[in-house]
Design a protein around this motif. Structure first.
Motif, PDB file in Angstrom:
ATOM      1  N   GLN A 221       0.822  -1.203   0.000  1.00  0.00           N
ATOM      2  CA  GLN A 221       0.000   0.000   0.000  1.00  0.00           C
ATOM      3  C   GLN A 221       0.858   1.257   0.000  1.00  0.00           C
ATOM      4  OE1 GLN A 221      -2.616  -0.377   3.358  1.00  0.00           O
ATOM      5  NE2 GLN A 221      -3.865  -1.958   2.409  1.00  0.00           N
ATOM      6  N   ARG A 222       1.922   1.265   0.821  1.00  0.00           N
ATOM      7  CA  ARG A 222       2.782   2.454   0.899  1.00  0.00           C
ATOM      8  C   ARG A 222       3.480   2.721  -0.434  1.00  0.00           C
ATOM      9  NH1 ARG A 222       4.443   0.571   6.175  1.00  0.00           N
ATOM     10  NH2 ARG A 222       6.345  -0.252   5.215  1.00  0.00           N
ATOM     11  N   VAL A 223       4.000   1.677  -1.068  1.00  0.00           N
ATOM     12  CA  VAL A 223       4.734   1.882  -2.312  1.00  0.00           C
ATOM     13  C   VAL A 223       3.792   2.284  -3.443  1.00  0.00           C
ATOM     14  CG1 VAL A 223       6.230   0.809  -4.036  1.00  0.00           C
ATOM     15  CG2 VAL A 223       6.587   0.332  -1.611  1.00  0.00           C
ATOM     16  N   LEU A 224       2.609   1.680  -3.504  1.00  0.00           N
ATOM     17  CA  LEU A 224       1.665   2.058  -4.555  1.00  0.00           C
ATOM     18  C   LEU A 224       1.196   3.499  -4.383  1.00  0.00           C
ATOM     19  CD1 LEU A 224       1.779  -0.905  -5.369  1.00  0.00           C
ATOM     20  CD2 LEU A 224      -0.700  -0.839  -5.683  1.00  0.00           C
ATOM     21  N   GLU A 225       0.991   3.930  -3.157  1.00  0.00           N
ATOM     22  CA  GLU A 225       0.623   5.320  -2.932  1.00  0.00           C
ATOM     23  C   GLU A 225       1.755   6.250  -3.368  1.00  0.00           C
ATOM     24  OE1 GLU A 225      -0.392   5.498   1.177  1.00  0.00           O
ATOM     25  OE2 GLU A 225      -2.420   4.743   0.863  1.00  0.00           O
ATOM     26  N   GLN A 226       2.990   5.838  -3.143  1.00  0.00           N
ATOM     27  CA  GLN A 226       4.136   6.659  -3.503  1.00  0.00           C
ATOM     28  C   GLN A 226       4.251   6.846  -5.011  1.00  0.00           C
ATOM     29  OE1 GLN A 226       7.858   5.202  -1.956  1.00  0.00           O
ATOM     30  NE2 GLN A 226       9.099   6.592  -3.193  1.00  0.00           N
ATOM     31  N   TYR A 227       4.021   5.777  -5.778  1.00  0.00           N
ATOM     32  CA  TYR A 227       4.268   5.826  -7.224  1.00  0.00           C
ATOM     33  C   TYR A 227       2.997   6.007  -8.066  1.00  0.00           C
ATOM     34  CZ  TYR A 227       9.018   4.420  -6.160  1.00  0.00           C
ATOM     35  OH  TYR A 227      10.301   4.394  -5.671  1.00  0.00           O
ATOM     36  N   PHE A 228       1.884   5.425  -7.625  1.00  0.00           N
ATOM     37  CA  PHE A 228       0.642   5.511  -8.396  1.00  0.00           C
ATOM     38  C   PHE A 228      -0.326   6.547  -7.832  1.00  0.00           C
ATOM     39  CE2 PHE A 228       2.272   1.364  -9.517  1.00  0.00           C
ATOM     40  CZ  PHE A 228       1.908   1.182 -10.837  1.00  0.00           C
ATOM     41  N   GLY A 229      -0.118   6.957  -6.591  1.00  0.00           N
ATOM     42  CA  GLY A 229      -0.988   7.951  -5.987  1.00  0.00           C
ATOM     43  C   GLY A 229      -2.187   7.388  -5.273  1.00  0.00           C
TER      44      GLY A 229
END
Length: 318
Positions: A221-229
């Motif tokens: 979840q953290r990485v997807l929020e970082q790159y995909f928003g």
């Protein structure tokens, strides 16, 4: 505005367009796609050249990835949820949009830009996509003064005829390539795996994503929020609505495939709400000839980073 996958509190006003005399007619827009250098295909999804000679322009930008664009002619305003609006600039950095956003431009309007992949967004801006979502920034405020100076040079050259749109697109691509930093290999792999997961089905299973990555759910979840928003649930909703809208907007869609599209949603009212939220149109208006901007944003090329659209037997062009 942050968006955690639940229903946003505010979206597009239901009267948008009607209050402004309707959206800009299709006959007023010209849109061309320009070549993306092969070595930048992991960073740039598409490059485009928009023109409209009308003095007042209204349309809706579907939920999208980040864009870096030159407004060679025209100034406008984009409207976000909860009543917030932001003005355009000469060089614009449109951050990833979690839902559709209406915009107005005082024309004539000529724009040349690049749609960035999640990898391109991260490499160029270094910004956390979720923390900066739903904004239109002055590009030099984030990327530094060089892009502002280049924007003025490009705009002057375009207006005088010394530079073509193709010249500017090539220079913009060069800028992106020269100023993009490396993304950690493990994060590149996660982005690629997420794109494959989104491409696998209109309504992909969340467990398939988590099982394929080898990270904890919170890490994903953290990485997807970082790159995909967006976190996985919201990201799935966004791309399901965008891809469903792209398919339903086709002149012909095989009946079996149309059923698959509709089966990806709980029921028809749910599909209408989701497409309206993320695309800014109801399904009934997706084939409206008066919506050229929407047609271009839902073009197959804009889904290249996730493998395009599913194969539709009713249209062999996909």
């Amino acid at each position: 505005m942050s968006f955690d996958g639940r229903e946003p509190k505010a979206g597009i006003p239901s009267a948008w367009g009607k209050q402004r005399g309707g959206l800009t007619p299709g006959s007023s827009f010209t849109v061309d796609y320009l070549p993306v250098p092969t070595h930048l295909s992991d960073y740039i999804t598409t490059m485009y050249w928009f023109r409209c000679e009308d003095s007042e322009i209204s349309d809706i930008q579907p939920a999208s990835i980040g864009h870096l664009s030159l407004f060679a002619k025209g100034e406008g305003t984009m409207y976000f949820g909860e009543g917030r609006s932001e003005p355009s600039h000469r060089m614009n950095l449109l951050t990833p949009l979690s839902i559709a956003a209406p915009f107005e431009v005082q024309g004539p309007f000529h724009a040349i830009g690049a749609a960035l992949t999640p990898l391109g967004w991260a490499g160029l801006t270094g910004l956390h996509a979720a923390q900066h979502s739903n904004h239109i920034y002055r590009a030099e405020d984030t990327l530094g003064g060089e892009i502002g100076r280049l924007g003025e040079i490009w705009s002057e050259g375009y207006r005088s005829g010394a530079l073509s749109a193709q010249d500017i697109a090539a220079a913009l691509a060069d800028y992106i390539g020269a100023n993009s930093k490396a993304v950690p290999a493990k994060h590149r792999d996660l982005i690629a795996a997420t794109n494959r997961w989104l491409a696998a089905d209109l309504d992909p299973d969340l467990d398939d994503l988590y099982d394929s990555l080898g990270y904890s759910r919170r890490q994903v979840q953290r990485v997807l929020e970082q790159y995909f928003g967006l976190p996985p649930v919201a990201l799935k909703r966004k791309y399901r609505a965008l891809r469903a809208a792209a398919l339903l907007s086709l002149p012909e869609l095989a009946p079996d495939f149309e059923r698959q599209v509709r089966d990806a949603f709980f029921d028809q009212p749910h599909m209408i709400r989701e497409i309206s939220l993320f695309v800014g149109r109801t399904p009934a208006r997706l084939t409206d000839d008066a919506s050229p901007f929407l047609s271009e944003m839902l073009d197959t090329q804009n889904f290249r980073e996730i493998g395009g659209l599913p194969k539709n037997e009713g249209d062999t062009g996909i």
